[in-house]
Design a protein around this motif. Sequence first.
Motif, mmCIF file in Angstrom:
data_model
loop_
_atom_site.group_PDB
_atom_site.id
_atom_site.type_symbol
_atom_site.label_atom_id
_atom_site.label_comp_id
_atom_site.label_asym_id
_atom_site.label_seq_id
_atom_site.Cartn_x
_atom_site.Cartn_y
_atom_site.Cartn_z
ATOM 1 N N GLU A 159 5.453 4.808 -5.275
ATOM 2 C CA GLU A 159 5.006 3.504 -5.497
ATOM 3 C C GLU A 159 5.720 2.735 -6.960
ATOM 4 O O GLU A 159 6.023 1.703 -7.013
ATOM 5 N N LYS A 207 0.070 -4.977 -6.691
ATOM 6 C CA LYS A 207 0.920 -4.999 -7.665
ATOM 7 C C LYS A 207 0.509 -3.685 -8.658
ATOM 8 O O LYS A 207 1.607 -3.278 -9.303
ATOM 9 N N LYS A 219 8.760 1.612 -5.989
ATOM 10 C CA LYS A 219 8.882 0.157 -5.284
ATOM 11 C C LYS A 219 8.654 -0.804 -6.525
ATOM 12 O O LYS A 219 8.484 -1.921 -6.123
ATOM 13 N N LEU A 237 -3.139 0.740 0.074
ATOM 14 C CA LEU A 237 -1.892 0.164 0.339
ATOM 15 C C LEU A 237 -2.067 -1.025 1.008
ATOM 16 O O LEU A 237 -1.078 -1.994 1.236
ATOM 17 N N HIS A 247 -3.024 -3.834 1.081
ATOM 18 C CA HIS A 247 -2.889 -5.366 0.576
ATOM 19 C C HIS A 247 -1.716 -5.484 -0.325
ATOM 20 O O HIS A 247 -1.281 -6.242 -0.905
ATOM 21 N N ASP A 248 -0.935 -4.232 -0.490
ATOM 22 C CA ASP A 248 0.282 -4.257 -1.101
ATOM 23 C C ASP A 248 0.240 -4.543 -2.492
ATOM 24 O O ASP A 248 0.728 -5.588 -2.942
ATOM 25 N N ARG A 298 0.944 -3.378 8.941
ATOM 26 C CA ARG A 298 0.739 -2.756 7.828
ATOM 27 C C ARG A 298 0.167 -1.316 8.167
ATOM 28 O O ARG A 298 0.438 -0.350 7.842
ATOM 29 N N LYS A 324 6.083 -0.808 -8.773
ATOM 30 C CA LYS A 324 4.469 -1.131 -8.916
ATOM 31 C C LYS A 324 4.249 -0.554 -10.311
ATOM 32 O O LYS A 324 5.012 0.531 -10.681
#
Lengths: 252, 385
Positions: free
Chosen positions: A187, A161, A190, A156, A158-159, A121, A192
């Motif tokens: 985001e 929500k 994506k 970013l 820990h990706d 990542r 989020k």
Amino acid sequence: MIKVENVKKQFIKTNNKKEKISFYAVNGISFTANDNEIIGILGPNGAGKTTLLRIIAGIMNATSGEVSIDDMNYKENAIEIKKRIAFLSGNTKLYERISPYELLKMCGRFYEVDDKEIEKRINKIFKILDIDNFRNNRIGNLSTGQTQRVGIARCLIHDPKYYILDEATSGLDIVSSQVILNFIKGEKEKGKTIIYSTHYMEEAENICDRVILMNKGKIIAVGTPEDIRKKTKTKTLRDAFFSLIGGVKSED
Amino acid sequence: MKIKTIFEIFKKEIRDILRDKKTLRMMVLVPLFLFPLIIIFMSYIFEALDSQSINNFNNIGINFETNEVVDSIVNELDINTTYANDEELELMLEDGEINAYITCDDNKYTIYYDEASIQSIHAYGLASTMLENYKIVLQDKILTEQNVNSNEVINVIQVSEVNVSKTNSYSSQIINMLPVFIIMAITLAATYPAIDVTAGEKERGTLETLLTFPIKNSELIIGKYLAVVASAVLSAIISFIATFGSFLIIQENLSIYATSKITLSLSSSISIILVLVVYSLFISGLTIAISSFSKSFKEAQNALTPVNFLPIIPMFIMMIGINSSYLISIVPYLNFSLAINDILNGNVNLIFMLLMFLSTIVYAGIMIFTIVKLYKQEKILFSRD
């Protein structure tokens, strides 16, 4: 889904006469942020935006009311909620004596991301945000724009929500601000959810699905920018805000 | 509580501490140079005082004319006499031209000296001896004139003096200071990291970043605490080696240590280091607890200034001759200093040591618990705003 229900936050301050005065920085705020939505929290300084976002991010406790995220509340599931959230604020600073690489590795471990996945990542994020060429420099030696990009990278790793962004563009130049705005848009694409506070009304007007106008700890309007403009018969959110509060008084 | 998270916080804090030049200076340079230099400097000063020549304190003023007997005693004791009237003698003593003076009114002799001056105290001893010898000569003359055996009367009892002290008073003072200096060095070494990880973090705005992570307050505080303990222990080891190392070298070269040399075996060295580790556990908790209340680095520095002077207190208490007891074993600072002195003297009391260790663990535990509670209070966390 983030659900804010009748949240109040009381503070006590001391006035010039050294008398203690209690006041509500956030006074009965309720709203829901749906998945894949950008919500703008707008209002002047002192409206209660930062306090509200700190409560949503679990940094501060509400005096009353409740914040629930994916049907979990902070009293019972604080750690699990924080794993799903990224909080970026004009007030949150980065460690100046460590490098962006060390920072992201540390953050990844705090979020219990596997070491191999962290490396993957980091490489990806650094490429996207163009951090590679200063990945091992100390953060204290980076420019404001570079530091802001590292701040985004931290969010970013820990990706998450949900993103909670408090005055993230405050004090930044036009280029650095655009980096943040592009990040928010990216985001959202994506899937989020982003709760985003600012006192730059025009900025929010362009990227938010819905906005919440706040003044003195209370919501004075909520809806899409267009709805609010129509309701107040104004052309901009700025004019709508002034229309809702009845203009600017000298005491404000 | 997750050990992995605690270790990650510990690692982050250690990296931060070791990259801060100001903190490193306090952790390494102060124990490595400052206190050893003070010990060396004081040892040489005391050596000079201890071995000063009689010429530094044998200038004694008198307001009377001497006779042959007095002259002979004065010569025998190597005294330099200066004749003047009372007022002149008083001024000369004030100006340091003489070290003491004797006035005579009929047969009443008075010695004037300055108790604040070591030279004057030495001169007082000389003047006393001189008058005592003169008195004996006069008594002998009177008794002989009356056909009395003067020797039997004057020496009706015999008084002799034997100094039983195994140590030189100067060397004892410095040896008592050794633990104090090391404890001071550890205190200074713990202070900066403690401020850095608490008030410093608040001031820099990074505490809010930490609070957004999915970590518990207890993990956060224990990680920070262990980092400060590690800094203090590192400083303790440097301080121990530098302070005792310089002392062991200097004691071989100065006469004040001739009768009071200390030797450090491996076991006593390890015991002292263990006491210092226990102190590190204590001071790290105390400094973090105090600096947690501060909004900025400067405010925390001011709040911690009195703590830096606490190690001196045992030095003064030990001057009145206090010994190790079970009650004292739970009194912070006094227990650490006495424990080190006991180890140096080879009188290790295991129960004292155990009580010291256990009480420190309890104090440290209370302090950590308090800090964890403090970190739940928003007025502490967001006092910067």
